[in-house]
Design an enzyme around this catalytic site. Structure first.
Site, PDB file in Angstrom:
ATOM      1  N   GLU A 182       0.834  -1.212   0.000  1.00 16.47           N
ATOM      2  CA  GLU A 182       0.000   0.000   0.000  1.00 16.47           C
ATOM      3  C   GLU A 182       0.867   1.260   0.000  1.00 16.47           C
ATOM      4  O   GLU A 182       0.593   2.213  -0.719  1.00 16.47           O
ATOM      5  CB  GLU A 182      -0.959   0.007   1.201  1.00 16.47           C
ATOM      6  CG  GLU A 182      -1.808   1.257   1.211  1.00 16.47           C
ATOM      7  CD  GLU A 182      -3.231   1.090   1.708  1.00 16.47           C
ATOM      8  OE1 GLU A 182      -3.657  -0.051   1.961  1.00 16.47           O
ATOM      9  OE2 GLU A 182      -3.916   2.120   1.838  1.00 16.47           O
TER      10      GLU A 182
ATOM     11  N   ASP B 226      -4.322  -1.292   9.947  1.00 13.23           N
ATOM     12  CA  ASP B 226      -5.371  -2.013   9.224  1.00 13.23           C
ATOM     13  C   ASP B 226      -4.906  -3.379   8.750  1.00 13.23           C
ATOM     14  O   ASP B 226      -5.624  -4.376   8.876  1.00 13.23           O
ATOM     15  CB  ASP B 226      -5.847  -1.174   8.037  1.00 13.23           C
ATOM     16  CG  ASP B 226      -6.476   0.128   8.507  1.00 13.23           C
ATOM     17  OD1 ASP B 226      -6.766   0.238   9.720  1.00 13.23           O
ATOM     18  OD2 ASP B 226      -6.665   1.023   7.679  1.00 13.23           O
TER      19      ASP B 226
HETATM   20  C1  GLA Z   1      -6.276   4.566   7.772  1.00 17.83           C
HETATM   21  C2  GLA Z   1      -4.878   3.962   7.705  1.00 17.83           C
HETATM   22  C3  GLA Z   1      -4.404   3.518   9.082  1.00 17.83           C
HETATM   23  C4  GLA Z   1      -4.582   4.619  10.130  1.00 17.83           C
HETATM   24  C5  GLA Z   1      -5.975   5.223  10.045  1.00 17.83           C
HETATM   25  C6  GLA Z   1      -6.122   6.417  10.942  1.00 17.83           C
HETATM   26  O1  GLA Z   1      -7.214   3.598   8.114  1.00 17.83           O
HETATM   27  O2  GLA Z   1      -4.846   2.854   6.829  1.00 17.83           O
HETATM   28  O3  GLA Z   1      -3.063   3.103   9.014  1.00 17.83           O
HETATM   29  O4  GLA Z   1      -3.591   5.588  10.029  1.00 17.83           O
HETATM   30  O5  GLA Z   1      -6.312   5.621   8.722  1.00 17.83           O
HETATM   31  O6  GLA Z   1      -5.992   6.047  12.264  1.00 17.83           O
END
Ligand code: GLA
Length: 375
Positions: A143, A155
């Site tokens: 990503e 995530d």
């Molecule tokens: C997205 C990103 C995560 C995190 C959130 C905010 O989901 O993928 O890594 O930074 O935003 O907390």
């Protein structure tokens, strides 16, 4: 697709608290939910990877070279790219069918669910023998470096490591983690999707990341974990106001995660709700990643006596609000929020109760119905 196809799922997540802390070496507390992205994989035509997504359409690319094209399929190509670059994998012709119940752009981590579902499918189908740790690190690398979103680890980590009926309390600085049981008792997690859709790649997310790094530099520290709210308050006059607010969010949010974990461990959902509300304020005013529609949903929910607290979740600039609501009152609260939201914005918010799900895994039979698939 042939009979020899295998099926894999990776979950979406709610993040209970700890927002925009993961790329700042902080704490997060995500929980996977029972919404999944499913990848069915089988052998395909020589030199070709064909991907059919029920939601997005069709794409095809060569098994040996992976160029970014700026569309949804980059999340799939990125995984092939990272496996080739990092692990020297070469691919046979493959057919992939993707179906997803994780709504996109809703702050529920649909991108990581897709990346991780493709990764676990390739890992097992091609017998790569990847360790769990490699899986979330490789998915994040794809990503960051292929898709170009400088996301943190939360995530991909949640999608790989998520566990039934648990939240994961992760320290992104050390990568130490603990499962915290989620026994919500008389409460439910309610998700209100504003249907205002953000695109993290659009640049605001990466911009906040740069601002957070700039604020840390101005503070003269190498990690946000080296500083306290008191120290920050004392340096207020010497910092640029915007940097001060960005730093205030990160440092205070880390403290709130620790408080929230304590509340969760003692099943104190009233207290937990208060931390969620404070988190939202901080995200809206100090970190500036909320939007009018999310703030309105939070205002509607926090006026309900059966809601102990709520906040926007995920990257922000749209997406969803997570609320803790008394189970028996979930129906009238849902109706109230939907009606008032529609009256104001002429948009239908989607509301669902999120049940804690598991982590990415192989499933014997498809969990989600494949309507069309590849010819
Ligand atoms: C997205 C990103 C995560 C995190 C959130 C905010 O989901 O993928 O890594 O930074 O935003 O907390």
């Amino acid at each position: 697709m042939t009979d020899e196809q295998m099926h894999f799922v990776a979950p979406g997540r709610v993040n209970i608290i700890g927002e925009h802390t993961d790329y700042n070496g902080g704490y997060v507390l995500p929980a996977t939910i029972d919404k999944y992205t499913q990848v069915s994989i089988g052998h395909g035509q020589k030199n070709s990877v064909r991907v059919h997504s029920e939601e997005e359409g069709f794409c095809e690319f060569n098994t040996a070279s992976f160029a970014r094209s700026g569309d949804w399929c980059d999340y799939v190509r990125g995984i092939f790219w990272v496996l080739k670059e990092q692990k020297g994998v070469s691919f046979p012709g493959l057919d992939l069918t993707v179906v997803s119940s994780v709504p996109q752009g809703s702050g529920l981590s649909s991108s990581a669910a897709l990346e991780v579902a493709v990764l676990v499918a390739l890992d097992e189908f091609l017998q790569l023998g990847l360790k769990k740790e490699e899986k979330y690190l490789l998915a994040r690398k794809a990503e960051n470096e292929f898709v170009g979103v400088m996301c943190g680890i939360m995530d991909q980590f949640a999608a790989v490591m998520g566990k039934e009926k648990c939240a994961v309390f992760l320290d992104t600085q050390t990568m130490d983690y603990e499962y915290v049981p989620l026994d919500l008792g008389n409460y439910v997690f309610m998700v209100v999707d504003s249907k205002v859709h953000h695109s993290l790649s659009s640049g605001m997310y990466n911009k906040r990341r740069e601002e957070a790094a700039a604020a840390l530099k101005e503070l003269g520290k190498s990690s946000y974990r080296e500083t306290t709210i008191t120290q920050l308050l004392m340096s207020r006059k010497s910092l640029r106001p915007e940097n001060y607010r960005r730093a205030m969010h990160i440092i205070s949010e880390n403290e709130r995660v620790l408080d929230a974990v304590r509340s969760l461990r003692s099943s104190n959902y009233e207290n937990l709700g208060r931390f969620l509300l404070q988190s939202h304020e901080s995200l809206a005013y100090d970190y500036e990643v909320s939007c009018e529609e999310l703030d309105y949903i939070v205002d509607l929910l926090k006026g309900q006596p059966s809601v102990t607290g709520c906040r926007m979740i995920g990257g922000g600039f749209g997406g969803s609000v997570l609320a803790i609501c008394e189970k028996d009152e979930a129906k009238p609260v849902t109706e109230y929020v939907k009606t008032r939201y529609f009256e104001k914005y002429e948009m239908s918010a989607e509301v669902f109760l999120a049940k804690p799900g598991g982590g990415a895994r192989r499933v014997e039979k498809p969990l989600l119905k494949i309507r069309r698939g590849l010819p």
